[in-house]
Motif scaffolding. Structure first.
Motif: not given
Length: 330
Positions: A148-157, A175-191
């Motif tokens: 809730a205290d992070a502007l962006v939460t980022y996770f790996e595929g 939790i992030a969206h309920e707190a008005g924050r944003e989320t992000s992900m990396t697709l990690s690799d083509s496999f």
């Protein structure tokens, strides 16, 4: 006021890097340029066949958190290690980078994850990962106050490989969206995209993920096409914002009808591409959470990626904050 700029969630891994030739990959059945999941026996076999190696704390999202902190940002990290020597190394290293990390260690079995990275003369890296304790990451490891205290939460595929981690990610996004924050992900690799294409698309189309990071191959794989422009148009429809890297051709940032192309940072010598995408995300998200324009965010990402590919290992040995200041980006 937020306590953190970026929270990253990922597989807590100690990287073991060694150089090899192309024949070594063929002889040992290693898929070049991919992340290959292996079991404990395979990990021991490959380790026994490695040449001189360098050990360093890694893991895709861990590298991104360390990169954000190196820029002077406020970073936090969730990732599971075991209560063993490699786990102690990982925890010490990421905290020493200035990253908030307090995920509880999980016994001694399975052991802390390790990734054997074989770097060929062209700088390409082939990853062989034993997930070990990573598979124990679950919803109970989510620190709601940190999310809730992070502007962006980022996770790996890559987190879609250990099953309970999916539950943790969905909880973080809620939790992030309920707190008005944003989320992000990396697709990690083509496999990885090939394994979880439908799930990744659903994360984007449902709005669970706001910002997506991919490279050219991952974007093409996601939409099962060879037409890069079509892939860019498709990803623009499926998420609010995307950054698609193209190696030496730089990056294109996609938001709606916008296409912002930024050249790669010139380098003296390509040494090791390990961590290039992770550090691009670090630079971009650092700029994004500071309210900088998208072009500057992309330039910060390219700067960080350009630094890390000129060294062995995925965490910059020089100050990205100083380099960005000298370049007039911050």
């Amino acid at each position: 006021m937020s306590r953190f700029d970026v929270l990253t969630v990922g597989n807590a891994i100690v990287d073991i890097l060694a150089r090899c030739d192309e024949k070594f990959l063929v002889d040992n059945g290693i898929i070049k340029g991919a992340m290959n999941l292996i079991d404990g026996d395979r990990a021991e076999l490959l380790y026994s066949r490695m040449g001189p190696a360098v050990e360093a704390s890694g893991g895709s999202a861990g590298n991104t958190a360390a990169g954000v902190a190196n820029f002077g940002g406020r970073a936090a990290y969730f990732g599971k290690v075991a209560d063993d020597q490699l786990g102690e190394i990982f925890a010490h290293d990421i905290r020493a980078q200035g990253v908030h990390y307090r995920t509880h260690a999980k016994g001694i079995s399975p052991p802390t994850a390790r990734c054997m990275i074989f770097v060929t003369p062209d700088g390409e890296r082939s990853l062989n990962t034993y997930l070990g304790a990573c598979v124990e990451l679950g919803p109970e490891d989510v620190e709601a106050d940190v999310v809730a205290d992070a502007l962006v939460t980022y996770f790996e595929g890559y987190l879609w490989d250990p099953p309970r981690a999916k539950e943790a990610i969905v909880e973080c996004c809620r939790i992030a969206h309920e707190a008005g924050r944003e989320t992000s992900m990396t697709l990690s690799d083509s496999f990885c995209v090939g394994r979880y294409r439908a799930e990744f698309l659903e994360l984007m189309r449902s709005g669970t993920v706001d910002i997506v990071f991919a490279n050219r191959d991952e974007a093409l794989s996601l939409y099962e096409t060879t037409d890069f422009d079509l892939a860019l148009d498709s990803i623009a429809k499926d998420c609010k914002l995307a950054a698609v890297t193209m190696s030496e051709d730089g990056v294109v940032i996609v938001r709606g009808d916008e296409r912002i192309r930024i050249p790669a940072t010139p380098i003296a010598q390509l040494v090791d591409t390990t961590g290039a995408g992770d550090l691009f995300a670090a630079g971009f998200l650092f700029g994004y959470t500071k309210g900088l324009d998208l072009e500057t965010c992309g330039k910060l990402g390219c700067l960080a990626a350009g630094v890390v590919i000129q060294q062995i290992g995925p965490r910059p040995m020089s100050s990205l904050e100083d380099l960005a200041a000298k370049a007039g980006l911050i």
